[in-house]
Scaffold this motif. Structure first.
Motif, PDB file in Angstrom:
ATOM      1  N   TYR A  41       4.687  14.106  -3.718  1.00  0.00           N
ATOM      2  CA  TYR A  41       3.515  13.266  -3.459  1.00  0.00           C
ATOM      3  C   TYR A  41       3.675  12.555  -2.122  1.00  0.00           C
ATOM      4  CZ  TYR A  41       0.460   9.189  -3.574  1.00  0.00           C
ATOM      5  OH  TYR A  41      -0.436   8.220  -3.241  1.00  0.00           O
ATOM      6  N   LEU A  42       4.868  12.015  -1.889  1.00  0.00           N
ATOM      7  CA  LEU A  42       5.095  11.304  -0.638  1.00  0.00           C
ATOM      8  C   LEU A  42       4.991  12.255   0.548  1.00  0.00           C
ATOM      9  CD1 LEU A  42       6.981  10.051   1.741  1.00  0.00           C
ATOM     10  CD2 LEU A  42       5.587   8.526   0.361  1.00  0.00           C
ATOM     11  N   LEU A  43       5.567  13.447   0.425  1.00  0.00           N
ATOM     12  CA  LEU A  43       5.447  14.418   1.518  1.00  0.00           C
ATOM     13  C   LEU A  43       3.983  14.767   1.771  1.00  0.00           C
ATOM     14  CD1 LEU A  43       8.362  16.962   0.893  1.00  0.00           C
ATOM     15  CD2 LEU A  43       8.347  14.977   2.396  1.00  0.00           C
ATOM     16  N   PHE A  95       2.382  13.623 -13.868  1.00  0.00           N
ATOM     17  CA  PHE A  95       3.502  12.706 -14.075  1.00  0.00           C
ATOM     18  C   PHE A  95       3.358  11.360 -13.367  1.00  0.00           C
ATOM     19  CE2 PHE A  95       5.494  16.959 -14.678  1.00  0.00           C
ATOM     20  CZ  PHE A  95       5.824  16.805 -16.027  1.00  0.00           C
ATOM     21  N   LEU A  96       2.420  11.250 -12.436  1.00  0.00           N
ATOM     22  CA  LEU A  96       2.233   9.978 -11.729  1.00  0.00           C
ATOM     23  C   LEU A  96       0.835   9.447 -11.997  1.00  0.00           C
ATOM     24  CD1 LEU A  96       3.725  10.862  -8.200  1.00  0.00           C
ATOM     25  CD2 LEU A  96       4.938  10.072 -10.250  1.00  0.00           C
ATOM     26  N   ASN A  97       0.744   8.257 -12.569  1.00  0.00           N
ATOM     27  CA  ASN A  97      -0.583   7.672 -12.747  1.00  0.00           C
ATOM     28  C   ASN A  97      -1.014   6.968 -11.461  1.00  0.00           C
ATOM     29  OD1 ASN A  97       0.549   5.068 -12.721  1.00  0.00           O
ATOM     30  ND2 ASN A  97       0.652   4.957 -14.962  1.00  0.00           N
ATOM     31  N   ILE A  98      -2.223   6.460 -11.448  1.00  0.00           N
ATOM     32  CA  ILE A  98      -2.806   5.951 -10.211  1.00  0.00           C
ATOM     33  C   ILE A  98      -2.080   4.707  -9.696  1.00  0.00           C
ATOM     34  CG2 ILE A  98      -4.545   4.434 -11.225  1.00  0.00           C
ATOM     35  CD1 ILE A  98      -5.053   6.905  -8.302  1.00  0.00           C
ATOM     36  N   ASP A  99      -1.569   3.871 -10.597  1.00  0.00           N
ATOM     37  CA  ASP A  99      -0.880   2.662 -10.162  1.00  0.00           C
ATOM     38  C   ASP A  99       0.425   2.977  -9.433  1.00  0.00           C
ATOM     39  OD1 ASP A  99      -2.738   0.829 -11.010  1.00  0.00           O
ATOM     40  OD2 ASP A  99      -1.891   0.645 -13.018  1.00  0.00           O
ATOM     41  N   ALA A 114      -5.675   8.725  -4.080  1.00  0.00           N
ATOM     42  CA  ALA A 114      -5.424   7.497  -4.818  1.00  0.00           C
ATOM     43  C   ALA A 114      -6.612   6.565  -4.621  1.00  0.00           C
ATOM     44  CB  ALA A 114      -4.135   6.833  -4.343  1.00  0.00           C
ATOM     45  N   GLU A 115      -7.818   7.156  -4.550  1.00  0.00           N
ATOM     46  CA  GLU A 115      -9.001   6.360  -4.206  1.00  0.00           C
ATOM     47  C   GLU A 115      -9.529   5.508  -5.348  1.00  0.00           C
ATOM     48  OE1 GLU A 115      -9.067   9.693  -3.637  1.00  0.00           O
ATOM     49  OE2 GLU A 115      -9.017   9.875  -1.459  1.00  0.00           O
ATOM     50  N   ILE A 121       3.315  -1.490 -11.753  1.00  0.00           N
ATOM     51  CA  ILE A 121       3.709  -0.229 -11.146  1.00  0.00           C
ATOM     52  C   ILE A 121       3.155   0.968 -11.924  1.00  0.00           C
ATOM     53  CG2 ILE A 121       5.860   0.084 -12.426  1.00  0.00           C
ATOM     54  CD1 ILE A 121       7.169   0.917  -9.781  1.00  0.00           C
ATOM     55  N   GLY A 122       2.593   0.706 -13.101  1.00  0.00           N
ATOM     56  CA  GLY A 122       1.959   1.774 -13.868  1.00  0.00           C
ATOM     57  C   GLY A 122       2.723   2.198 -15.099  1.00  0.00           C
TER      58      GLY A 122
END
Length: 335
Positions: free
Chosen positions: A250-252, A270-274, A145-146, A297-298
């Motif tokens: 992602y969290l794991l 499915f998950l954008n950077i925000d 998430a850089e 939140i994106g």
């Protein structure tokens, strides 16, 4: 317990004070837990039995998860708490903000939401093709998430925070904070879920020492993971499972856990950077979550959908911490 225990950590029995270091590692860098940490707690004076330690771990990880959930949705601390200062607007107040400055972000998030809906309805198939896929590379890409400021640094003033002096009383003079899991580290390694997962290993170990508790925890994980109304920002008949699964894995992954049977391309599809940044804050530095984070939140999600994202991130964090702790306990038992 005694009321005096609430004054500061030094007032508590030594047995409880001994948990301070274990709790700090569990909360901030659980991948650093080792057999040595377990041995320090279950041997010597004021020691813990294995069943007591597992019970304490369940309590600690639950409170860690609740911290992310409560701070992630902007619940304010009581203003009369000793050492508490309100430093910004509440997140709930932000939902009423209709100023012109927020409109461009809303337009952009609406486009992102439309794209997400299209992906969930089937257009993601080609993007998820695993042919010639390097699983290690995809895992590392999923964790990144850089592109935005580091999740350890608040993007704006947090909604609230407790004064350091007030929290210091309960820290045991430990000043551990979140640090990102480093794939290149020689001090620890990736936790492979094929070797020690929740259902087959973690829950079974917990059940052996604390019958019934593992079933309650498992039901909690399953309920949050499976919860759905098959809607996306008011749109009906949307299967959100791939999105929910991406949040969970992602969290794991940022807690150092990897499952080779999961297609980690799903995370960046499915998950954008925000939203990755927001999820990471919920699970790693919830005290830094700001009004701006909640608003940006994106995706254009309704409040109950944002709450569910918080629940997913918090429960996945709890499971990750439980797995790191239970694996260390299991390794100690095998010595």
């Amino acid at each position: 317990g005694q009321r005096d225990w609430l004054l500061d950590l030094d007032q508590a029995p030594m047995k409880l004070r001994n948990l301070s270091k274990y709790n700090a590692i569990l909360a901030h860098q659980p991948w650093r837990l080792t057999v040595r940490h377990i041995e320090e707690l279950v041997k010597g004076d004021d020691c813990w039995s294995l069943s007591e330690l597992m019970s304490a771990t369940c309590v600690l990880t639950t409170f860690h998860a609740l911290a992310g959930l409560v701070l992630g949705v902007g619940v304010q601390q009581e203003t009369d708490l000793v050492g508490t200062t309100i430093t910004g607007d509440t997140i709930s107040e932000a939902s009423a903000d209709t100023g012109s400055q927020s409109m461009p972000a809303n337009e952009e998030s609406s486009k992102e939401t439309d794209q997400l809906r299209s992906l969930l309805e089937g257009s993601a198939a080609e993007l998820l093709d695993e042919e010639n896929c390097n699983k290690a590379e995809e895992f590392e890409k999923a964790r990144r998430a850089e592109e935005l400021p580091d999740a350890q640094q608040p993007s704006s003033q947090p909604c609230f925070m407790a004064m350091d002096a007030d929290c210091e009383r309960f820290s045991g003079n430990l000043h551990m904070a979140h640090e990102d899991f480093l794939m290149s580290s020689k001090e620890y390694s990736v936790f492979y879920l094929q070797q020690f997962d929740w259902k087959t290993h973690g829950a079974a170990l917990l059940e052996r020492y604390l019958p019934g508790l593992s079933k309650l925890m498992d039901a909690n994980f399953e309920t949050v993971y499976s919860l759905t109304q098959n809607t996306l920002n008011g749109q009906q008949d949307i299967d959100t499972l791939p999105f929910r699964r991406a949040v969970w894995y992602y969290l794991l992954s940022i807690k150092g856990l990897r499952h080779d049977d999961y297609n980690y391309r799903e995370v960046n599809v499915f998950l954008n950077i925000d939203i990755k940044k927001y999820i990471k804050k919920v699970a790693c530095t919830p005290e830094s979550i700001s009004r701006a984070d909640y608003m940006k939140i994106g995706y254009s999600f309704q409040p109950h959908e944002k709450l569910h994202i918080n629940m997913l991130a918090s429960e996945a964090r709890k499971q990750a911490e439980m797995l790191h702790a239970l694996q260390a306990i299991n390794q100690y038992m095998l010595i």
